[in-house]
Design an enzyme around this catalytic site. Structure first.
Site, PDB file in Angstrom:
ATOM      1  CE  LYS A  11     -44.420 -44.790  60.499  1.00 32.76           C
ATOM      2  NZ  LYS A  11     -44.473 -45.942  60.010  1.00 32.76           N
ATOM      3  CE1 TYR A  51     -48.092 -45.725  64.240  1.00 34.19           C
ATOM      4  CE2 TYR A  51     -45.923 -45.858  65.366  1.00 34.19           C
ATOM      5  CZ  TYR A  51     -46.887 -45.432  64.088  1.00 34.19           C
ATOM      6  OH  TYR A  51     -45.851 -44.783  62.834  1.00 34.19           O
ATOM      7  CG  PHE A  59     -49.089 -54.534  62.106  1.00 33.78           C
ATOM      8  CD1 PHE A  59     -48.885 -53.078  62.686  1.00 33.78           C
ATOM      9  CD2 PHE A  59     -50.402 -54.377  61.204  1.00 33.78           C
ATOM     10  CE1 PHE A  59     -49.737 -52.101  62.557  1.00 33.78           C
ATOM     11  CE2 PHE A  59     -51.355 -53.569  61.441  1.00 33.78           C
ATOM     12  CZ  PHE A  59     -51.404 -52.896  61.541  1.00 33.78           C
ATOM     13  NE  ARG A  87     -52.698 -40.788  55.093  1.00 37.14           N
ATOM     14  CZ  ARG A  87     -51.841 -42.049  56.226  1.00 37.14           C
ATOM     15  NH1 ARG A  87     -51.613 -41.512  57.439  1.00 37.14           N
ATOM     16  NH2 ARG A  87     -52.781 -42.849  55.881  1.00 37.14           N
ATOM     17  CB  THR A  93     -50.437 -48.369  54.177  1.00 38.24           C
ATOM     18  OG1 THR A  93     -50.841 -47.387  54.825  1.00 38.24           O
ATOM     19  CG2 THR A  93     -49.266 -48.876  55.918  1.00 38.24           C
ATOM     20  NE  ARG A 104     -45.609 -44.604  54.039  1.00 40.08           N
ATOM     21  CZ  ARG A 104     -47.081 -44.023  54.919  1.00 40.08           C
ATOM     22  NH1 ARG A 104     -47.943 -44.471  53.908  1.00 40.08           N
ATOM     23  NH2 ARG A 104     -46.773 -44.456  56.499  1.00 40.08           N
ATOM     24  CG  ASN A 114     -44.351 -46.455  56.866  1.00 41.57           C
ATOM     25  OD1 ASN A 114     -44.109 -46.761  57.219  1.00 41.57           O
ATOM     26  ND2 ASN A 114     -45.996 -47.081  55.913  1.00 41.57           N
ATOM     27  CG  HIS A 117     -47.223 -40.788  62.175  1.00 40.43           C
ATOM     28  ND1 HIS A 117     -48.347 -42.237  62.036  1.00 40.43           N
ATOM     29  CD2 HIS A 117     -47.603 -39.713  61.854  1.00 40.43           C
ATOM     30  CE1 HIS A 117     -49.486 -41.565  62.473  1.00 40.43           C
ATOM     31  NE2 HIS A 117     -48.293 -40.111  62.357  1.00 40.43           N
ATOM     32  CD  GLU A 128     -50.477 -38.529  65.054  1.00 36.10           C
ATOM     33  OE1 GLU A 128     -51.025 -40.087  64.765  1.00 36.10           O
ATOM     34  OE2 GLU A 128     -50.171 -38.284  64.240  1.00 36.10           O
TER      35      GLU A 128
HETATM   36  P1  ADP Z   1     -50.415 -44.977  57.685  1.00 36.94           P
HETATM   37  O1  ADP Z   1     -49.144 -45.235  58.313  1.00 36.94           O
HETATM   38  O2  ADP Z   1     -50.222 -44.961  56.449  1.00 36.94           O
HETATM   39  O3  ADP Z   1     -51.166 -43.730  58.163  1.00 36.94           O
HETATM   40  P2  ADP Z   1     -51.720 -47.237  59.367  1.00 36.94           P
HETATM   41  O4  ADP Z   1     -51.896 -46.521  60.223  1.00 36.94           O
HETATM   42  O5  ADP Z   1     -52.371 -48.293  59.065  1.00 36.94           O
HETATM   43  O6  ADP Z   1     -50.600 -46.816  57.534  1.00 36.94           O
HETATM   44  O7  ADP Z   1     -50.280 -48.222  60.201  1.00 36.94           O
HETATM   45  C1  ADP Z   1     -49.463 -47.761  60.415  1.00 36.94           C
HETATM   46  C2  ADP Z   1     -48.255 -48.594  60.546  1.00 36.94           C
HETATM   47  O8  ADP Z   1     -47.953 -49.723  60.727  1.00 36.94           O
HETATM   48  C3  ADP Z   1     -48.337 -48.168  59.253  1.00 36.94           C
HETATM   49  O9  ADP Z   1     -47.227 -46.721  59.050  1.00 36.94           O
HETATM   50  C4  ADP Z   1     -46.627 -49.263  59.289  1.00 36.94           C
HETATM   51  O10 ADP Z   1     -45.074 -48.662  59.279  1.00 36.94           O
HETATM   52  C5  ADP Z   1     -47.701 -50.053  60.119  1.00 36.94           C
HETATM   53  N1  ADP Z   1     -47.989 -51.321  59.216  1.00 36.94           N
HETATM   54  C6  ADP Z   1     -49.878 -50.601  59.124  1.00 36.94           C
HETATM   55  N2  ADP Z   1     -50.092 -51.832  58.193  1.00 36.94           N
HETATM   56  C7  ADP Z   1     -48.889 -53.273  58.113  1.00 36.94           C
HETATM   57  C8  ADP Z   1     -48.719 -55.103  58.378  1.00 36.94           C
HETATM   58  N3  ADP Z   1     -49.799 -55.531  57.124  1.00 36.94           N
HETATM   59  N4  ADP Z   1     -46.971 -55.052  58.186  1.00 36.94           N
HETATM   60  C9  ADP Z   1     -46.370 -55.272  59.099  1.00 36.94           C
HETATM   61  N5  ADP Z   1     -46.400 -53.317  59.423  1.00 36.94           N
HETATM   62  C10 ADP Z   1     -47.700 -52.631  59.044  1.00 36.94           C
END
Ligand code: ADP
Length: 140
Positions: A11, A51, A59, A87, A93, A104, A114, A117, A128
């Site tokens: 990212k 997304y 968010f 993962r 996350t 992370r 973070n 992805h 994807e």
């Molecule tokens: P992951 O990337 O671990 O699969 P998610 O699919 O839940 O996590 O979320 C997608 C992305 O959205 C996260 O990697 C992060 O960048 C963002 N995100 C998720 N939860 C939050 C939150 N509570 N506040 C801000 N950004 C968030």
């Protein structure tokens, strides 16, 4: 165990801090080989489409802004159990909950910024990969 392919993004927060090499090293050290890799600057439409599953989440706007702020590196990673392994290498996350040694834990700035992805299941991995790569770009 099955040879799998998964989709990864380094990212903007990580690319800006010159962490591309360190993050790819984590994948390679753990048996995930990049079979396709490119640096792109996502458009708003691309990021919103990618997304879309999160579009009702509070968010979503911030996430899209972060993803289009500067370039990313998109990759297809191949290896045994690549989806789950990626993962694990990424960590939780929220970096506050990520295990030591994960990307992370070491590099993420916050739950939003973070650093990486990674696809969460075979169906999303296939979707994807197709979203960013054509078949002839995958060099196994
Ligand atoms: P992951 O990337 O671990 O699969 P998610 O699919 O839940 O996590 O979320 C997608 C992305 O959205 C996260 O990697 C992060 O960048 C963002 N995100 C998720 N939860 C939050 C939150 N509570 N506040 C801000 N950004 C968030």
């Amino acid at each position: 165990m099955a040879l799998e392919r998964t989709f990864s993004i380094i990212k903007p927060d990580a690319v800006r801090r010159n962490l591309i090499g360190k993050i790819i090293a984590k994948f390679e050290e753990n048996g995930l080989r990049p079979i396709a890799i490119k640096k792109i600057h996502m458009t708003r439409e691309q990021a919103e489409g990618f997304y879309a599953v999160h579009k009702e989440r509070p968010f979503f706007g911030e996430l899209v802004e972060q993803m289009i702020a500067s370039p990313v590196v998109v990759q297809v990673l191949e290896g045994e159990n690549a989806i789950l392994k990626n993962r694990e290498i990424m960590g939780a996350t929220n970096p506050a909950n990520a295990e030591p040694g994960t990307i992370r834990k070491e590099f993420a700035l916050s739950v939003g910024e973070n650093s990486v992805h990674g696809s969460d299941a075979p169906e999303t991995a296939a979707q994807e990969i197709k979203y960013f790569f054509s078949d002839d770009e995958l060099v196994g």
